[in-house]
Motif scaffolding. Structure first.
Motif, PDB file in Angstrom:
ATOM      1  N   SER A  13     -11.134  14.008  -2.989  1.00 52.55           N
ATOM      2  CA  SER A  13     -10.903  13.633  -4.462  1.00 52.55           C
ATOM      3  C   SER A  13     -11.840  12.597  -4.741  1.00 52.55           C
ATOM      4  O   SER A  13     -12.715  12.645  -5.720  1.00 52.55           O
ATOM      5  CB  SER A  13      -9.636  13.156  -4.923  1.00 52.55           C
ATOM      6  OG  SER A  13      -8.750  14.223  -4.656  1.00 52.55           O
ATOM      7  N   GLN A  57     -12.566   5.259   0.906  1.00 57.08           N
ATOM      8  CA  GLN A  57     -12.364   6.864   0.963  1.00 57.08           C
ATOM      9  C   GLN A  57     -13.933   7.358   0.759  1.00 57.08           C
ATOM     10  O   GLN A  57     -14.175   8.531   1.724  1.00 57.08           O
ATOM     11  CB  GLN A  57     -11.710   7.341  -0.212  1.00 57.08           C
ATOM     12  CG  GLN A  57     -10.108   6.936   0.048  1.00 57.08           C
ATOM     13  CD  GLN A  57      -9.031   7.157  -1.213  1.00 57.08           C
ATOM     14  OE1 GLN A  57      -9.930   7.247  -2.561  1.00 57.08           O
ATOM     15  NE2 GLN A  57      -7.935   6.758  -1.296  1.00 57.08           N
ATOM     16  N   LYS A  79      -7.480  12.934  -0.407  1.00 59.14           N
ATOM     17  CA  LYS A  79      -7.811  11.606  -1.028  1.00 59.14           C
ATOM     18  C   LYS A  79      -9.251  11.439  -0.871  1.00 59.14           C
ATOM     19  O   LYS A  79     -10.036  10.898  -2.040  1.00 59.14           O
ATOM     20  CB  LYS A  79      -6.934  10.581  -0.589  1.00 59.14           C
ATOM     21  CG  LYS A  79      -5.571  10.386  -1.061  1.00 59.14           C
ATOM     22  CD  LYS A  79      -4.836   9.355  -0.527  1.00 59.14           C
ATOM     23  CE  LYS A  79      -3.147   9.510  -0.953  1.00 59.14           C
ATOM     24  NZ  LYS A  79      -2.387   8.407  -0.748  1.00 59.14           N
ATOM     25  N   HIS A 107      -5.487  15.574 -10.641  1.00 62.03           N
ATOM     26  CA  HIS A 107      -5.697  15.223  -9.312  1.00 62.03           C
ATOM     27  C   HIS A 107      -4.177  15.066  -8.548  1.00 62.03           C
ATOM     28  O   HIS A 107      -4.069  15.640  -7.468  1.00 62.03           O
ATOM     29  CB  HIS A 107      -6.130  13.720  -9.213  1.00 62.03           C
ATOM     30  CG  HIS A 107      -6.377  12.970  -7.841  1.00 62.03           C
ATOM     31  ND1 HIS A 107      -5.338  12.106  -7.514  1.00 62.03           N
ATOM     32  CD2 HIS A 107      -7.252  13.309  -7.001  1.00 62.03           C
ATOM     33  CE1 HIS A 107      -5.680  11.617  -6.299  1.00 62.03           C
ATOM     34  NE2 HIS A 107      -6.686  12.509  -5.991  1.00 62.03           N
ATOM     35  N   THR A 158      -7.285   7.940  -9.581  1.00 62.34           N
ATOM     36  CA  THR A 158      -6.094   8.391  -8.346  1.00 62.34           C
ATOM     37  C   THR A 158      -5.209   7.470  -7.987  1.00 62.34           C
ATOM     38  O   THR A 158      -4.468   7.593  -6.927  1.00 62.34           O
ATOM     39  CB  THR A 158      -7.248   8.435  -7.139  1.00 62.34           C
ATOM     40  OG1 THR A 158      -7.767   7.338  -6.898  1.00 62.34           O
ATOM     41  CG2 THR A 158      -8.253   9.471  -7.158  1.00 62.34           C
ATOM     42  N   ALA A 203      -5.205   4.454  -7.001  1.00 56.00           N
ATOM     43  CA  ALA A 203      -5.718   3.591  -5.976  1.00 56.00           C
ATOM     44  C   ALA A 203      -6.357   2.244  -6.327  1.00 56.00           C
ATOM     45  O   ALA A 203      -6.925   2.162  -7.400  1.00 56.00           O
ATOM     46  CB  ALA A 203      -6.650   4.676  -4.778  1.00 56.00           C
ATOM     47  N   LEU A 218      -2.759  17.010  -5.401  1.00 59.02           N
ATOM     48  CA  LEU A 218      -1.863  16.268  -3.985  1.00 59.02           C
ATOM     49  C   LEU A 218      -0.611  16.803  -3.955  1.00 59.02           C
ATOM     50  O   LEU A 218      -0.384  16.927  -2.768  1.00 59.02           O
ATOM     51  CB  LEU A 218      -2.028  14.856  -4.430  1.00 59.02           C
ATOM     52  CG  LEU A 218      -3.387  14.074  -4.244  1.00 59.02           C
ATOM     53  CD1 LEU A 218      -3.212  12.536  -4.723  1.00 59.02           C
ATOM     54  CD2 LEU A 218      -4.091  14.371  -2.915  1.00 59.02           C
TER      55      LEU A 218
END
Length: 164
Positions: free
Chosen positions: A119, A148, A116, A65, A138, A140, A69
């Motif tokens: 993903s 998201q 994002k 991931h 991620t 996050a 990005l």
């Protein structure tokens, strides 16, 4: 982790990794293969620090991931599915080299999502991860992942013209 252990883990997770990256790359097999190779090299180089506390797949997906990005950082992130440049992009090739893809509309719609959101959607719906796991992969918060997913679903619904 020894070299042999790493190879055994990769052999088990290789297809899942390629599928994950193929979805993130919206069916572009060449980009997915390049990112998979980069992610595997990065994973191998940092395998000494891998603690067998979590699933190897989650650890590998996190690396993949981040590789995705980083690759996308210099590229434009949101495009319309109706943009002629998007519709003319190759989505994938079968063994004969023809561009036949079962999920072409989905890949075109995913291509229009910010990385994002793409993903989160990919990890949740195509790989079966829950919100907590996605947040870890991620980097996050769980609330950010929920947003998201919500935004991604709304954009996909709009792109694919699906009624709720």
């Amino acid at each position: 982790m020894t070299r042999e252990e790493f190879i055994a883990h990769v052999e088990r997770e290789q297809e899942a990794l390629r599928g994950f990256l193929l979805a993130l790359c919206c069916g572009n097999q060449s980009d997915a293969d390049d990112l998979a190779q980069d992610a595997l090299v990065k994973a191998y180089l940092s395998s000494a620090g891998y603690q067998d506390k979590g699933r190897f797949r989650s650890w590998l997906f996190k690396i993949a991931h981040n590789t995705f990005l980083n690759h996308r950082a210099g590229q434009r992130t949101m495009e319309s599915i109706d943009d002629p440049r998007i519709q003319s992009l190759p989505l994938g090739r079968d063994e004969e080299g023809s561009s036949t893809f079962e999920h072409q509309d989905l890949y075109l719609a995913l291509r229009a999502l910010p990385p994002k959101e793409r993903s989160a959607i990919t990890l949740f719906y195509l790989n079966g991860y829950n919100i907590k796991e996605i947040a870890k992969i991620t980097d996050a918060s769980e609330d950010a992942v929920k947003k998201q997913l919500s935004r991604g679903r709304d954009r996909l619904r709009e792109q694919l013209k699906i009624e709720s």
